[in-house]
Design an enzyme around this catalytic site. Sequence first.
Site, PDB file in Angstrom:
ATOM      1  N   GLU A 207       0.781  -1.244   0.000  1.00 55.63           N
ATOM      2  CA  GLU A 207       0.000   0.000   0.000  1.00 55.63           C
ATOM      3  C   GLU A 207       0.814   1.296   0.000  1.00 55.63           C
ATOM      4  O   GLU A 207       0.585   2.169   0.855  1.00 55.63           O
ATOM      5  CB  GLU A 207      -0.994   0.008   1.183  1.00 55.63           C
ATOM      6  CG  GLU A 207      -2.027  -1.086   1.095  1.00 55.63           C
ATOM      7  CD  GLU A 207      -3.163  -0.966   2.117  1.00 55.63           C
ATOM      8  OE1 GLU A 207      -3.030  -0.185   3.081  1.00 55.63           O
ATOM      9  OE2 GLU A 207      -4.182  -1.650   1.938  1.00 55.63           O
ATOM     10  N   GLU A 313      -6.182  -8.091  -0.051  1.00 58.97           N
ATOM     11  CA  GLU A 313      -6.844  -7.717   1.208  1.00 58.97           C
ATOM     12  C   GLU A 313      -8.294  -7.383   0.897  1.00 58.97           C
ATOM     13  O   GLU A 313      -8.575  -6.690  -0.087  1.00 58.97           O
ATOM     14  CB  GLU A 313      -6.182  -6.477   1.856  1.00 58.97           C
ATOM     15  CG  GLU A 313      -4.777  -6.709   2.363  1.00 58.97           C
ATOM     16  CD  GLU A 313      -4.279  -5.541   3.217  1.00 58.97           C
ATOM     17  OE1 GLU A 313      -5.099  -4.733   3.705  1.00 58.97           O
ATOM     18  OE2 GLU A 313      -3.052  -5.450   3.398  1.00 58.97           O
TER      19      GLU A 313
END
Length: 420
Positions: A207, A313
């Site tokens: 991320e 995720e």
Amino acid sequence: MTRSLCALQPLLLAVSFLSSALAFSPGFPYGSSKVRGVNLGGWLVLEPWITPSLFENTGNNNIVDEWTFGALQSRSTATAALTNHWNTWITEADFAAIAAAGLNHVRVPIGYWAFEVGPGEPFIQGQLPYLNKAITWATNHGLKLIIDLHGAPGSQNGFDNSGRKVSTPAWHTNNTNVQRTNAIIKTIANMVKNNPNNVPIIAPLNEPAGFISSDMLAVTKQYWFDSWGNIRFPFGNSQQSNTVELIHDAFQPLSFWNGVLTYPQYEGVAMDTHIYTIFSVQENQMSQAQHISTVCAKQGSLSSFDLWVIVGEWTPAATDCAKYLNGRGVGSRFDGSFPGSQRVGSCNGQTGSASSFSASYKTFLRQFWEAQVISYEKGQGWIQWTWKAENADEWSYQAGLANGWIPRDPTSLKYPNICG
Ligand SMILES: *[C@@H]1O[C@H](CO)[C@@H](O)[C@H](O)[C@H]1NC(C)=O
């Protein structure tokens, strides 16, 4: 001319034989079998919402991430708490249970500080032996392990789960940070280069916050190219590894990455995208049906992208109610306690123990879970966040299995037409 070509013939045959014998052969049949897995969140990188007790037991409200966990209490107290946590939060029994649930992958977040700590950085080390245990346990139970670098020097996103909660992430602003990260990826690639069957993929950075600036995106893109070299060529010569690089979309639409690191110039690259429908005021206001239709609408982009796409995720949670999910001491948008939000409803019965969940909520969790599994398998598959959480059962794969909203066989669906 003709004669010299004839003389070359055996050599050319030998070269083509060798190169086919050494052709890229990943440790999992990406592209033909679906990735089904869980993240081992909150283990080797602390997250306040996954283990609130570790933070509350410090008695210090300013301890909000792993950086402050090391900085704001005695080293011996912090080390003892971490060691106990590493020994107990995940054990081989978890790997056995994950395999028994029909899953084939575990993604293991780890911070840069497990490998190297710079001057003035208060992080406590000791995670690496547990990563090695995890690789052994994955091997013992036939699970594929993804090593996921979840925190980089300077922080790549400012989230507490990068190790350091900051308002201005600095990873990309300082070339020393990036060079340190490259060196860690080389170390990881070297650790696993002869073990692609058990560690088929490395995710070089979780991320990176591409929404910060075009500069952040440019640094990230270059880092994906450099990591490709580090992961795919770890032998110090032209020999390729069989390890796959799992890049992340940096919160950009997949189309932003069209043509980046694609075959045939590049080989052995997969794209990780994270899908949550809970981190804005507007999403917390969505109905259950809207949460389901939102994830179903992802199918097209997941199935048409030019790299293997794994949704690395996601969660069946449809609110941001879990305690400390938005940071230790920060409230939730759903109940209006988050700054600037508008109350949708009470968080009671939405989070915490499954014993407080109504039958209809558990039915919704099952439907939302199935809608996501169906949709993400239009790409290469999925890795749920997360295997367990102390007090947020709506996020926990383990709690979903125990309480019936996640099937014991992930292909056994009750609502196969949920996406219409
Ligand atoms: C860049 O980051 C390194 C640590 O990775 C630090 O030692 C150095 O002071 C930083 N430089 C600047 C200009 O901030």
